[in-house]
Design a protein around this motif. Structure first.
Motif, PDB file in Angstrom:
ATOM      1  N   SER A  80       0.838  -1.201   0.000  1.00 39.90           N
ATOM      2  CA  SER A  80       0.000   0.000   0.000  1.00 39.90           C
ATOM      3  C   SER A  80       0.870   1.247   0.000  1.00 39.90           C
ATOM      4  CB  SER A  80      -0.942   0.023   1.215  1.00 39.90           C
ATOM      5  OG  SER A  80      -0.209   0.164   2.411  1.00 39.90           O
ATOM      6  N   VAL A  81       0.362   2.281  -0.660  1.00 39.84           N
ATOM      7  CA  VAL A  81       1.023   3.587  -0.703  1.00 39.84           C
ATOM      8  C   VAL A  81       0.031   4.625  -0.189  1.00 39.84           C
ATOM      9  CG1 VAL A  81       2.100   5.354  -2.129  1.00 39.84           C
ATOM     10  CG2 VAL A  81       2.485   2.931  -2.644  1.00 39.84           C
ATOM     11  N   THR A  82       0.427   5.372   0.826  1.00 35.74           N
ATOM     12  CA  THR A  82      -0.409   6.436   1.379  1.00 35.74           C
ATOM     13  C   THR A  82       0.164   7.792   0.985  1.00 35.74           C
ATOM     14  OG1 THR A  82      -1.021   5.065   3.265  1.00 35.74           O
ATOM     15  CG2 THR A  82      -1.366   7.437   3.488  1.00 35.74           C
ATOM     16  N   SER A  83      -0.728   8.676   0.520  1.00 31.04           N
ATOM     17  CA  SER A  83      -0.343  10.044   0.176  1.00 31.04           C
ATOM     18  C   SER A  83      -1.455  10.967   0.625  1.00 31.04           C
ATOM     19  CB  SER A  83      -0.112  10.176  -1.336  1.00 31.04           C
ATOM     20  OG  SER A  83       0.078  11.532  -1.706  1.00 31.04           O
ATOM     21  N   GLY A  84      -1.252  11.640   1.749  1.00 30.54           N
ATOM     22  CA  GLY A  84      -2.326  12.463   2.282  1.00 30.54           C
ATOM     23  C   GLY A  84      -3.522  11.602   2.630  1.00 30.54           C
ATOM     24  N   ALA A  85      -4.691  11.952   2.091  1.00 36.90           N
ATOM     25  CA  ALA A  85      -5.917  11.203   2.370  1.00 36.90           C
ATOM     26  C   ALA A  85      -6.087   9.995   1.469  1.00 36.90           C
ATOM     27  CB  ALA A  85      -7.129  12.132   2.219  1.00 36.90           C
ATOM     28  N   ALA A  86      -5.185   9.807   0.501  1.00 33.89           N
ATOM     29  CA  ALA A  86      -5.309   8.717  -0.467  1.00 33.89           C
ATOM     30  C   ALA A  86      -4.460   7.524  -0.051  1.00 33.89           C
ATOM     31  CB  ALA A  86      -4.887   9.192  -1.855  1.00 33.89           C
ATOM     32  N   THR A  87      -5.031   6.326  -0.187  1.00 33.66           N
ATOM     33  CA  THR A  87      -4.285   5.096   0.021  1.00 33.66           C
ATOM     34  C   THR A  87      -4.481   4.205  -1.196  1.00 33.66           C
ATOM     35  OG1 THR A  87      -4.508   5.179   2.436  1.00 33.66           O
ATOM     36  CG2 THR A  87      -3.967   3.048   1.456  1.00 33.66           C
ATOM     37  N   VAL A  88      -3.376   3.782  -1.813  1.00 33.24           N
ATOM     38  CA  VAL A  88      -3.397   2.913  -2.983  1.00 33.24           C
ATOM     39  C   VAL A  88      -3.036   1.512  -2.523  1.00 33.24           C
ATOM     40  CG1 VAL A  88      -2.510   2.550  -5.312  1.00 33.24           C
ATOM     41  CG2 VAL A  88      -2.596   4.873  -4.359  1.00 33.24           C
ATOM     42  N   ARG A  89      -3.880   0.525  -2.824  1.00 35.35           N
ATOM     43  CA  ARG A  89      -3.635  -0.862  -2.432  1.00 35.35           C
ATOM     44  C   ARG A  89      -3.456  -1.724  -3.667  1.00 35.35           C
ATOM     45  NH1 ARG A  89      -7.340   1.041   1.405  1.00 35.35           N
ATOM     46  NH2 ARG A  89      -6.587   0.846   3.561  1.00 35.35           N
ATOM     47  N   VAL A  90      -2.377  -2.532  -3.681  1.00 37.10           N
ATOM     48  CA  VAL A  90      -2.072  -3.342  -4.859  1.00 37.10           C
ATOM     49  C   VAL A  90      -1.470  -4.674  -4.416  1.00 37.10           C
ATOM     50  CG1 VAL A  90      -1.580  -1.271  -6.207  1.00 37.10           C
ATOM     51  CG2 VAL A  90       0.285  -2.487  -5.125  1.00 37.10           C
ATOM     52  N   ILE A  91      -1.384  -5.616  -5.380  1.00 36.55           N
ATOM     53  CA  ILE A  91      -0.622  -6.846  -5.191  1.00 36.55           C
ATOM     54  C   ILE A  91       0.630  -6.781  -6.053  1.00 36.55           C
ATOM     55  CG2 ILE A  91      -0.605  -9.342  -5.517  1.00 36.55           C
ATOM     56  CD1 ILE A  91      -3.549  -9.364  -4.825  1.00 36.55           C
ATOM     57  N   GLY A  92       0.467  -6.559  -7.334  1.00 33.16           N
ATOM     58  CA  GLY A  92       1.613  -6.402  -8.222  1.00 33.16           C
ATOM     59  C   GLY A  92       1.216  -5.553  -9.408  1.00 33.16           C
ATOM     60  N   THR A  93       1.904  -4.448  -9.631  1.00 31.79           N
ATOM     61  CA  THR A  93       1.502  -3.542 -10.699  1.00 31.79           C
ATOM     62  C   THR A  93       2.543  -2.440 -10.839  1.00 31.79           C
ATOM     63  OG1 THR A  93      -0.338  -2.188 -11.530  1.00 31.79           O
ATOM     64  CG2 THR A  93       0.168  -2.018  -9.199  1.00 31.79           C
ATOM     65  N   ARG A  94       2.277  -1.488 -11.722  1.00 35.01           N
ATOM     66  CA  ARG A  94       3.153  -0.326 -11.904  1.00 35.01           C
ATOM     67  C   ARG A  94       2.274   0.913 -11.959  1.00 35.01           C
ATOM     68  NH1 ARG A  94       6.482   1.968 -16.415  1.00 35.01           N
ATOM     69  NH2 ARG A  94       5.173   0.775 -17.857  1.00 35.01           N
TER      70      ARG A  94
END
Length: 222
Positions: A80-94
């Motif tokens: 997961s990547v958090t940036s401010g109020a946004a959280t991006v959840r992934v398994i494998g990607t670009r």
């Protein structure tokens, strides 16, 4: 002795992963970071991330700037990547994440991610701001052009254009003075190291005035 050494090593690993580790770049500098799981993080200029790698999860926080993530697949450890109020959840990607004071922009180049409860696929982009989340189909590859030190703008506000250029320059910076936000937008591709090319575009704007001050470009309303 071997058992004691192993215990000390395990303790150090736990302290490191609990506290995390920061990686950053200076103005004009770009950097690639290889994480212990094999994932790659490409940092744009003047950017900062905090990395916390655990046995059950991989958590990154984008504290400043912009980063491109190439995630190694590991279904047992969500990324997961958090940036401010946004959280991006992934398994494998670009995907690319760009943080500014007013918004986070997520652009998916390959694979799928989940942001704010919505799934994004290749080519999808999403803006997360205090006004909410907005998703559209864009040219996500353009968002990663900064790796070749190219800046691609599509109806981009002057404020964001200025911030993007200034990420690459200690001198010859663009400075806004008394310019009302949101009035000017620009489309085009520019070399990040060639601020003069964008200054020439600004000079053609009828309601803007461009001045040189100790090597910088000061932008004012006429």
């Amino acid at each position: 002795a071997a058992a004691l050494l192993a215990a000390v090593g395990l303790g150090a690993w736990l302290i490191l992963t609990t506290r995390g580790e920061q990686f950053g770049t200076d103005v004009g500098e770009q950097r690639m970071i290889t994480l212990p799981d094999g994932s790659l993080v490409y940092l744009n200029a003047d950017s900062l991330v905090q990395v916390r790698m655990h046995r059950s999860a991989r958590n990154i926080e984008l504290l400043r700037g912009e980063a491109l993530f190439q995630v190694a697949q590991d279904p047992q450890r969500p990324f997961s990547v958090t940036s401010g109020a946004a959280t991006v959840r992934v398994i494998g990607t670009r995907f690319n994440v760009k943080r500014s004071p007013v918004r986070t922009l997520v652009s998916v180049l390959e694979g799928r991610v989940q942001v704010s409860g919505e799934r994004l696929g290749a080519g999808d982009e999403m803006e997360i701001s205090p006004a909410g989340a907005r998703k559209w189909q864009g040219n996500a590859e353009d968002r990663a052009a900064w790796r070749q030190r190219q800046l691609v703008f599509s109806r981009t506000s002057l404020e964001e254009v200025v911030a993007d250029f200034n990420r690459f320059h200690r001198s010859g910076r663009l400075i806004l003075e008394n310019v009302k936000p949101g009035l000017h937008h620009f489309t085009g591709t520019f070399a990040a190291d060639d601020v003069e090319s964008f200054a020439a575009v600004l000079a053609q704007e009828e309601d803007l005035r461009l001045e040189r001050r100790r090597g910088d470009y000061v932008i004012r309303m006429r």
